[in-house]
Design a protein around this motif. Structure first.
Motif, PDB file in Angstrom:
ATOM      1  N   LEU A 174      13.361 -23.310  39.826  1.00  0.00           N
ATOM      2  CA  LEU A 174      14.417 -23.117  38.473  1.00  0.00           C
ATOM      3  C   LEU A 174      15.743 -22.162  38.964  1.00  0.00           C
ATOM      4  N   PRO A 175      16.649 -22.215  39.540  1.00  0.00           N
ATOM      5  CA  PRO A 175      17.775 -21.451  39.940  1.00  0.00           C
ATOM      6  C   PRO A 175      17.888 -20.733  38.115  1.00  0.00           C
ATOM      7  N   LEU A 176      18.323 -18.698  38.157  1.00  0.00           N
ATOM      8  CA  LEU A 176      18.338 -18.488  37.540  1.00  0.00           C
ATOM      9  C   LEU A 176      19.187 -18.732  36.213  1.00  0.00           C
ATOM     10  N   ALA A 177      21.044 -19.436  36.816  1.00  0.00           N
ATOM     11  CA  ALA A 177      21.695 -20.103  35.627  1.00  0.00           C
ATOM     12  C   ALA A 177      20.705 -21.226  34.896  1.00  0.00           C
ATOM     13  N   ASN A 178      19.876 -22.143  35.535  1.00  0.00           N
ATOM     14  CA  ASN A 178      19.338 -23.106  33.901  1.00  0.00           C
ATOM     15  C   ASN A 178      18.003 -22.723  33.499  1.00  0.00           C
ATOM     16  N   ALA A 179      17.234 -21.226  34.386  1.00  0.00           N
ATOM     17  CA  ALA A 179      16.459 -20.583  33.085  1.00  0.00           C
ATOM     18  C   ALA A 179      17.217 -19.739  32.232  1.00  0.00           C
ATOM     19  N   LYS A 180      18.473 -19.133  32.333  1.00  0.00           N
ATOM     20  CA  LYS A 180      19.561 -18.848  31.088  1.00  0.00           C
ATOM     21  C   LYS A 180      19.716 -19.885  30.501  1.00  0.00           C
ATOM     22  N   ARG A 181      20.263 -20.400  30.755  1.00  0.00           N
ATOM     23  CA  ARG A 181      20.660 -21.799  29.877  1.00  0.00           C
ATOM     24  C   ARG A 181      19.715 -22.521  29.135  1.00  0.00           C
ATOM     25  N   TRP A 182      18.372 -21.821  29.445  1.00  0.00           N
ATOM     26  CA  TRP A 182      16.988 -22.849  28.802  1.00  0.00           C
ATOM     27  C   TRP A 182      17.138 -21.845  27.510  1.00  0.00           C
ATOM     28  N   VAL A 183      17.137 -20.227  28.082  1.00  0.00           N
ATOM     29  CA  VAL A 183      16.632 -19.530  27.122  1.00  0.00           C
ATOM     30  C   VAL A 183      17.676 -19.562  25.937  1.00  0.00           C
ATOM     31  N   PHE A 184      19.543 -19.841  26.651  1.00  0.00           N
ATOM     32  CA  PHE A 184      20.167 -19.874  25.021  1.00  0.00           C
ATOM     33  C   PHE A 184      20.127 -21.295  24.046  1.00  0.00           C
ATOM     34  N   CYS A 185      19.573 -22.950  24.632  1.00  0.00           N
ATOM     35  CA  CYS A 185      19.604 -23.658  24.090  1.00  0.00           C
ATOM     36  C   CYS A 185      18.102 -23.529  22.988  1.00  0.00           C
ATOM     37  N   ALA A 186      16.923 -22.764  23.600  1.00  0.00           N
ATOM     38  CA  ALA A 186      15.930 -22.130  23.157  1.00  0.00           C
ATOM     39  C   ALA A 186      16.094 -21.830  21.906  1.00  0.00           C
ATOM     40  N   GLY A 187      16.792 -20.287  21.918  1.00  0.00           N
ATOM     41  CA  GLY A 187      17.360 -19.963  20.644  1.00  0.00           C
ATOM     42  C   GLY A 187      18.071 -20.333  20.074  1.00  0.00           C
ATOM     43  N   ARG A 188      19.043 -21.614  20.486  1.00  0.00           N
ATOM     44  CA  ARG A 188      20.035 -21.709  19.296  1.00  0.00           C
ATOM     45  C   ARG A 188      18.671 -23.252  17.977  1.00  0.00           C
ATOM     46  N   GLU A 189      17.324 -23.768  19.294  1.00  0.00           N
ATOM     47  CA  GLU A 189      16.915 -23.767  18.059  1.00  0.00           C
ATOM     48  C   GLU A 189      16.305 -23.122  17.739  1.00  0.00           C
ATOM     49  N   SER A 190      15.931 -22.167  17.835  1.00  0.00           N
ATOM     50  CA  SER A 190      14.763 -21.137  17.055  1.00  0.00           C
ATOM     51  C   SER A 190      15.639 -20.292  16.064  1.00  0.00           C
ATOM     52  N   ARG A 191      16.533 -20.411  15.818  1.00  0.00           N
ATOM     53  CA  ARG A 191      17.998 -20.160  14.965  1.00  0.00           C
ATOM     54  C   ARG A 191      17.724 -21.023  13.754  1.00  0.00           C
ATOM     55  N   SER A 192      17.615 -21.977  14.261  1.00  0.00           N
ATOM     56  CA  SER A 192      17.721 -22.829  13.357  1.00  0.00           C
ATOM     57  C   SER A 192      16.418 -23.859  12.480  1.00  0.00           C
ATOM     58  N   PHE A 193      15.754 -23.396  13.837  1.00  0.00           N
ATOM     59  CA  PHE A 193      14.015 -23.695  12.872  1.00  0.00           C
ATOM     60  C   PHE A 193      13.367 -23.072  11.164  1.00  0.00           C
ATOM     61  N   PRO A 194      14.178 -22.161  10.779  1.00  0.00           N
ATOM     62  CA  PRO A 194      13.344 -21.500   9.343  1.00  0.00           C
ATOM     63  C   PRO A 194      14.102 -22.719   8.800  1.00  0.00           C
ATOM     64  N   TRP A 195      15.570 -22.899   8.808  1.00  0.00           N
ATOM     65  CA  TRP A 195      16.526 -24.086   7.972  1.00  0.00           C
ATOM     66  C   TRP A 195      15.547 -25.494   7.636  1.00  0.00           C
ATOM     67  N   ILE A 196      15.246 -25.514   8.893  1.00  0.00           N
ATOM     68  CA  ILE A 196      15.036 -26.872   8.928  1.00  0.00           C
ATOM     69  C   ILE A 196      13.380 -27.130   7.838  1.00  0.00           C
ATOM     70  N   LEU A 197      12.628 -25.986   7.987  1.00  0.00           N
ATOM     71  CA  LEU A 197      11.888 -26.173   7.348  1.00  0.00           C
ATOM     72  C   LEU A 197      11.768 -25.811   6.216  1.00  0.00           C
ATOM     73  N   ARG A 198      12.712 -24.598   5.998  1.00  0.00           N
ATOM     74  CA  ARG A 198      12.917 -24.903   4.183  1.00  0.00           C
ATOM     75  C   ARG A 198      14.068 -26.442   4.037  1.00  0.00           C
ATOM     76  N   GLU A 199      14.574 -27.226   4.422  1.00  0.00           N
ATOM     77  CA  GLU A 199      14.976 -28.550   4.089  1.00  0.00           C
ATOM     78  C   GLU A 199      13.394 -29.023   3.773  1.00  0.00           C
ATOM     79  N   LEU A 200      12.947 -28.986   4.613  1.00  0.00           N
ATOM     80  CA  LEU A 200      11.302 -30.060   4.513  1.00  0.00           C
ATOM     81  C   LEU A 200      10.235 -29.916   3.287  1.00  0.00           C
ATOM     82  N   LEU A 201      10.514 -28.789   2.895  1.00  0.00           N
ATOM     83  CA  LEU A 201       9.872 -28.133   2.116  1.00  0.00           C
ATOM     84  C   LEU A 201      10.349 -28.602   0.581  1.00  0.00           C
ATOM     85  N   ALA A 202      12.231 -28.470   0.927  1.00  0.00           N
ATOM     86  CA  ALA A 202      12.560 -28.619  -0.286  1.00  0.00           C
ATOM     87  C   ALA A 202      12.187 -30.922  -0.973  1.00  0.00           C
TER      88      ALA A 202
END
Length: 239
Positions: free
Chosen positions: A31-59
């Motif tokens: 896997l080229p570095l550019a794609n690995a780096k992009r996956w890191v960015f996508c995973a970061g977007r998901e990681s940043r939003s996940f607590p808010w998703i859990l809060r919505e479910l708990l609501a």
């Protein structure tokens, strides 16, 4: 409810994720570095939003057994009371280790993959449909060991001295969450089976399209497509 049907569907979904070219190329070191780096960015977007998703479910989730699972998951995400161990903070430390400026992460131009994946997650969390939400959470958590193991292998290939606990931390806690969610599935009534299956399918769909973005599927045309523009009118097509 007999959870075997859901387990079988989840295993089918996991096999498809394992076969995704981003995962296979990450594991074999191509896997080229550019794609690995992009996956890191996508995973970061998901990681940043996940607590808010859990809060919505708990609501709105009222079933106590599932509330406990969601709350434990949220506590893990937030570092169990210690902000220094919040999962997203570990992610930011990963960026530092990779030498990626945090501004570059903030400025990453999202393509349809991460946009659709996050939209699916937020809409499921607001659906007030317990079966759909549990199915989505189940497959989403079950895929973490596959995608994070592959990402760690790809990054280690490009950064041989990489040291980070971001990936192992998620893999360890998500294995525990999956086991707990299967217990919750067994406690749901049979009438929730169709919603559970739909939730699993949504979770698989979200992960696959996120991996598509990281792999570069959406790189050829990145501008918004306006189908009302004259170029898209079939009457204007060349003979």
């Amino acid at each position: 409810m007999d959870a075997q049907q859901i387990k079988d569907q989840v295993e089918e979904a996991l096999e498809k994720v394992r076969a995704h070219p981003l995962v296979t190329s990450a594991l074999d070191g191509t896997l080229p570095l550019a794609n690995a780096k992009r996956w890191v960015f996508c995973a970061g977007r998901e990681s940043r939003s996940f607590p808010w998703i859990l809060r919505e479910l708990l609501a709105w989730t009222k079933q106590e057994e599932i509330r406990e699972i969601l709350q434990e998951n949220l506590d893990d995400e937030l570092g169990s009371g210690d902000p220094d161990h919040a999962h997203f903070l570990h992610y930011l430390h990963l960026l530092d280790t990779l030498g990626v400026p945090r501004g570059e992460f903030d400025e990453y131009a999202e393509r349809p993959g991460i946009t659709v994946a996050l939209s699916l997650a937020f809409n499921v969390s607001k659906s007030r449909n317990l079966g759909r939400s549990v199915g989505y959470m189940l497959v989403n958590e079950a895929m973490t060991p596959i995608t994070y193991t592959a990402a760690k292998r790809a990054l280690t290939h490009h950064f041989p001295g990489l040291t980070t606990n971001f990936f192992d931390l998620h893999i360890e806690v998500d294995d525990h969450h999956v086991a707990a969610l299967y217990e919750a599935v067994a406690a749901l009534p049979p009438c929730d089976l169709a919603d559970l299956r739909f939730g699993v399918a949504l979770g698989q769909r979200g992960m696959e399209i996120l991996l598509d973005e990281a792999y570069g599927v959406f790189d050829s045309h990145t501008a918004p497509i306006d189908i009302t523009a004259p170029r898209w009118n079939p009457l204007n097509a060349p003979a």
